[in-house]
Write a protein that holds these residues in place. Structure first.
Motif, short mmCIF file in Angstrom:
data_model
loop_
_atom_site.label_atom_id
_atom_site.label_comp_id
_atom_site.label_asym_id
_atom_site.label_seq_id
_atom_site.Cartn_x
_atom_site.Cartn_y
_atom_site.Cartn_z
N SER A 1 0.86 -1.19 0.00
CA SER A 1 0.00 0.00 0.00
C SER A 1 0.89 1.23 0.00
N THR A 2 0.29 2.39 0.08
CA THR A 2 1.08 3.62 0.11
C THR A 2 1.88 3.75 1.40
N THR A 3 1.52 2.98 2.41
CA THR A 3 2.22 3.10 3.69
C THR A 3 3.02 1.86 4.09
N ALA B 1 -5.23 -7.53 7.79
CA ALA B 1 -5.65 -8.92 7.56
C ALA B 1 -5.40 -9.36 6.13
N TRP B 2 -5.61 -8.49 5.17
CA TRP B 2 -5.40 -8.88 3.77
C TRP B 2 -3.94 -9.13 3.46
N VAL B 3 -3.01 -8.47 4.17
CA VAL B 3 -1.58 -8.74 4.00
C VAL B 3 -1.26 -10.11 4.59
N ARG C 1 -1.10 -17.46 1.81
CA ARG C 1 -1.11 -18.12 0.49
C ARG C 1 0.31 -18.46 0.06
N GLN C 2 1.25 -17.57 0.34
CA GLN C 2 2.65 -17.81 -0.03
C GLN C 2 3.23 -18.99 0.76
#
Length: 173
Positions: free
Chosen positions: A67-69, A132-134, A140-141
């Motif tokens: 993300s941007t941050t 959470a999405w990260v 998955r990895q």
């Protein structure tokens, strides 16, 4: 060869097989995820490579912007014959510069070697401090790896660490 002699630059299309070779040479490192040539190719813009005087790839690292941050430092690896020669240090320094160039606020990583990354100003953090999405993307990895990598990744053996970007005085080498 020292880290100062190794030339570190953005990866090019011709570097994919060299990156995969460096990762494979370190396949016994349970905190280092293996990546296929197709995966490296899809994420090539994330990669930096260290090349010796002959132009051979001796190390790699990646910075993936979420993300941007927020961005992750990952795939930091050096060929065994070049380890102990400051190549890894040069790669991590380059990752820090890339994070600043991307304008992210935080760089994070997961490692079984927290002492090494603490030298660069990374500090332990809770994995639950990540969105959470990260965490889902990282999970998955994990399952793209061989099963011997699953247990250390899933059972909390890795230390999650973060470092602010662009903040003076955090580099404590």
């Amino acid at each position: 060869m020292t880290g100062e002699e190794a030339v570190i630059d953005a990866a090019a299309d011709s570097d994919v097989s060299g990156i995969v070779a460096v990762l494979r040479a370190n396949q016994d490192d349970r905190s280092l995820f293996q990546r296929s040539a197709a995966n490296v190719g899809r994420h090539l813009r994330d990669f930096l490579v260290a090349k010796d005087a002959a132009g051979r790839i001796v190390g790699c690292a990646a910075v993936h912007r979420y993300s941007t941050t927020l961005a992750e430092v990952l795939s930091v690896a050096v060929l065994p014959k070049a380890q102990g020669q400051q190549v890894g240090r040069g790669l991590v320094d380059a990752c820090l510069r890339r994070g600043e160039a991307l304008g992210v606020t935080w760089l994070w990583l997961a490692t079984l070697k927290p002492g090494y990354f603490a030298r660069f100003g990374f500090e332990p953090m809770s994995r639950w401090g990540l969105p959470a999405w990260v965490l889902w993307a990282k999970l998955r990895q994990v399952f793209e790896q061989t099963p011997d990598h699953w247990f250390p990744s899933l059972m909390g053996r890795q230390t999650f660490m973060r470092r602010a970007c662009g903040r003076a005085g955090t580099d404590q080498r």
